[in-house]
Scaffold this active site. Sequence first.
Site, PDB file in Angstrom:
ATOM      1  N   GLU A 502      29.505  17.217  24.903  1.00 27.67           N
ATOM      2  CA  GLU A 502      28.080  17.148  25.229  1.00 27.67           C
ATOM      3  C   GLU A 502      27.287  16.508  24.093  1.00 27.67           C
ATOM      4  O   GLU A 502      26.309  15.791  24.313  1.00 27.67           O
ATOM      5  CB  GLU A 502      27.529  18.540  25.540  1.00 27.67           C
ATOM      6  CG  GLU A 502      28.202  19.248  26.707  1.00 27.67           C
ATOM      7  CD  GLU A 502      28.115  18.488  28.013  1.00 27.67           C
ATOM      8  OE1 GLU A 502      27.256  17.592  28.141  1.00 27.67           O
ATOM      9  OE2 GLU A 502      28.920  18.774  28.913  1.00 27.67           O
ATOM     10  N   GLU A 530      30.564   8.152  30.386  1.00 27.88           N
ATOM     11  CA  GLU A 530      31.327   9.247  29.790  1.00 27.88           C
ATOM     12  C   GLU A 530      32.125   8.830  28.548  1.00 27.88           C
ATOM     13  O   GLU A 530      32.821   9.654  27.965  1.00 27.88           O
ATOM     14  CB  GLU A 530      32.293   9.831  30.835  1.00 27.88           C
ATOM     15  CG  GLU A 530      31.615  10.512  32.011  1.00 27.88           C
ATOM     16  CD  GLU A 530      30.843  11.767  31.620  1.00 27.88           C
ATOM     17  OE1 GLU A 530      31.172  12.364  30.586  1.00 27.88           O
ATOM     18  OE2 GLU A 530      29.901  12.117  32.347  1.00 27.88           O
TER      19      GLU A 530
END
Length: 723
Positions: A502, A530
Amino acid sequence: MSAVVRRTLSDLIATPILRSHSSVLVRIRAYSQETSHSGAPTGLYGIQHLKNPKGFQRFVDEAIERSTELVTYICGMPSAAEIIQAMDEISDKVCSVVDSAELCRNTHPDREFVEEANKASMRINDYLHYLNTNHSLYDAVKKAEDEGHLLTKEAQRAASYLCLDFERGGIHLSSEKLERVNQLNTEISQLCQEFGQNMAVDMGSVDVFPATRIPKHLHRICKPIYRSTSGMSMGSTKSTSNMKEKGSRIITDPASLSSVLQWVADEEVRKMAYIEGNSVPVANLGVLDKLIAARHELAQITGYASYAEFALKQNMASSPDVVMSFLLEMSEMVRDKADKEFNAIQNFKRQKSGQCVDLEPWDEAYYTARMKSSMYDLDSSVVASYFPLPRCIEGLKILVQSLFGATFHSVPLAPGESWHSDVLKMALHHPEEGDLGYLYLDLYARKGKYPGCAHFAIKGGRWISSTEYQLPVVALICNFSGSHNSSLARLNHFEIETLFHEFGHALHSLLSRTEYQHFSGTRVALDLAETPSNLFEYYACDYRVLKTFAKHYSTGETIPEKLVESMQGAKKMFAATELQRQIFYALIDQTLFGDQLAGQRDTSSVVADLKSQYTSWRHVEGSHWQTRFSHLLNYGAGYYSYLYAKCFAATIWQKLCQDDPLSLTTGTALRTKFLQHGGAKDPSEMLKDLVGGTGIVKNLNGGIVPDTASLADEMGLVDYNTK
């Protein structure tokens, strides 16, 4: 996808949708953290309107009023540069509402705030319909695109993307078809919401008797229950029917199900939990069918053969054929090793049971955990003792200092700015550049909070004048056990990886320096989004990084290198099985939203067929795992992006970071060649520039796919590499 609001996604495990938006500045009015250093009261997230729940109403009003002014201005056909700038301010105003409401809805403990955030979302989405079907805006953006030679490269890119998004929204269609597109978009939104609500309401449960069949450390996820039994009372020959047997009721939500499957030795209990947890909610079977049909119709009306083709147009992959070719290559690459791992798990089960029994789906987590523990003598509580959460936060600070020469320092929260006492706020500061952005940390689990881990945008970065930059504001949401007032919060290695994952998203946002917030941070092509988060998972596994902050909570001892080696070994032990699972998930996603399905087959038979074709594991008849696969909502036809990121991250780590992961040279390259550009540059060009031009992407049938060599090398797929 909306022209005014672009979607980008964030993360691991259950990452929520993070919307990106485009916006503009004719009137220079910077957003800043409105928090006073003197501690003067402010509103939620430092937004003055949000001093109370009803403030969301005025927040929406102000966004609509200013956006409407800008629409009038744009319709007057100013210069191309002014059109794009004004469009970006519209997007910025709208996104500020959408993103703040999204974070509030998922994290705020005050129901009134949540309800007002829901209302704000509905109102701003209604306004978005007006913006996205406004032909005058579309004509202006087309004018700007046609005059592209007058624009900067980023502005040209913005004009092109805005036009394409308008057209994907049906702006070029007849009024009748455009109305149907709007109806379908509304229906899709409602179906996605219904899918999520069903998951929250119907999580399934199993009752286990006696309670002793559940390990003591899992009693925290169980509810005590009792049933009457017949038996003989102690010291008496009389039977009694009012004896109570204690049992355990386990709610089979994903987190609890995972714990049961990993820790419960009783195979029958694991089987019950697996079947129940993978057979709810039943209502989502119908919801998913409707969602697939609605998306398919939307795609066909707008000129695409399938929703997958519609969704992939702006991505690197560019088409479903390219994605499927990539997935099949990956499947072939990993198959032999995954089969060997399956056989090893099966043999281990037979050895432990003393019988020639088959390996079942509910056995995987239990036996792989036992095998890892046996091979590496790992005790999860010992690992966690070196990762008290405050030390992990220090680790993030050390990381940015080493890589980027920047510091995270705590910022006092003004009255009204925070949504919970657990929340921390930090500013990312560079000694020469000043503050780079703001990060809220909401890391502890609590009732009613978004259950996963995610990166939420609050404000995107953008230049608002030649000397003033609107600083990005983001929040990291996790659900670790404990409280900021407690010294007991200690993370296992998976949680460490999740935190660093994260944090990779957060850095992408905070270090971004794009001209327009339309491209700020994670607002990139979905199959690039990502990559930073996957790259930073490597940092969570490297001893050179971990030794800088991982200290025993009581003795202060630095984590032993041998323990880290065991953690690394355990992580790699069934890596092929895990990779095969992700390929299987991506194949499901592509198939359900491809042109082959179109309502002709039920989703459960699709899942069963793909599982038998591409994995060694059997499908359990009657189960329907897909009704809990929320990525079908947020990543519809885009789940393959995680595999793209895995390949890109492996290459970047090996070619750029591995030799000296904490060096300023490494960090400078990451920042200046990749992170700072957000979505403002061609993603494949950025990747090639970052690693020296070759070995990271390949051209395939008009699209871009990752080079898989680095990942294959990392996983020891030697046979594949020599083919």
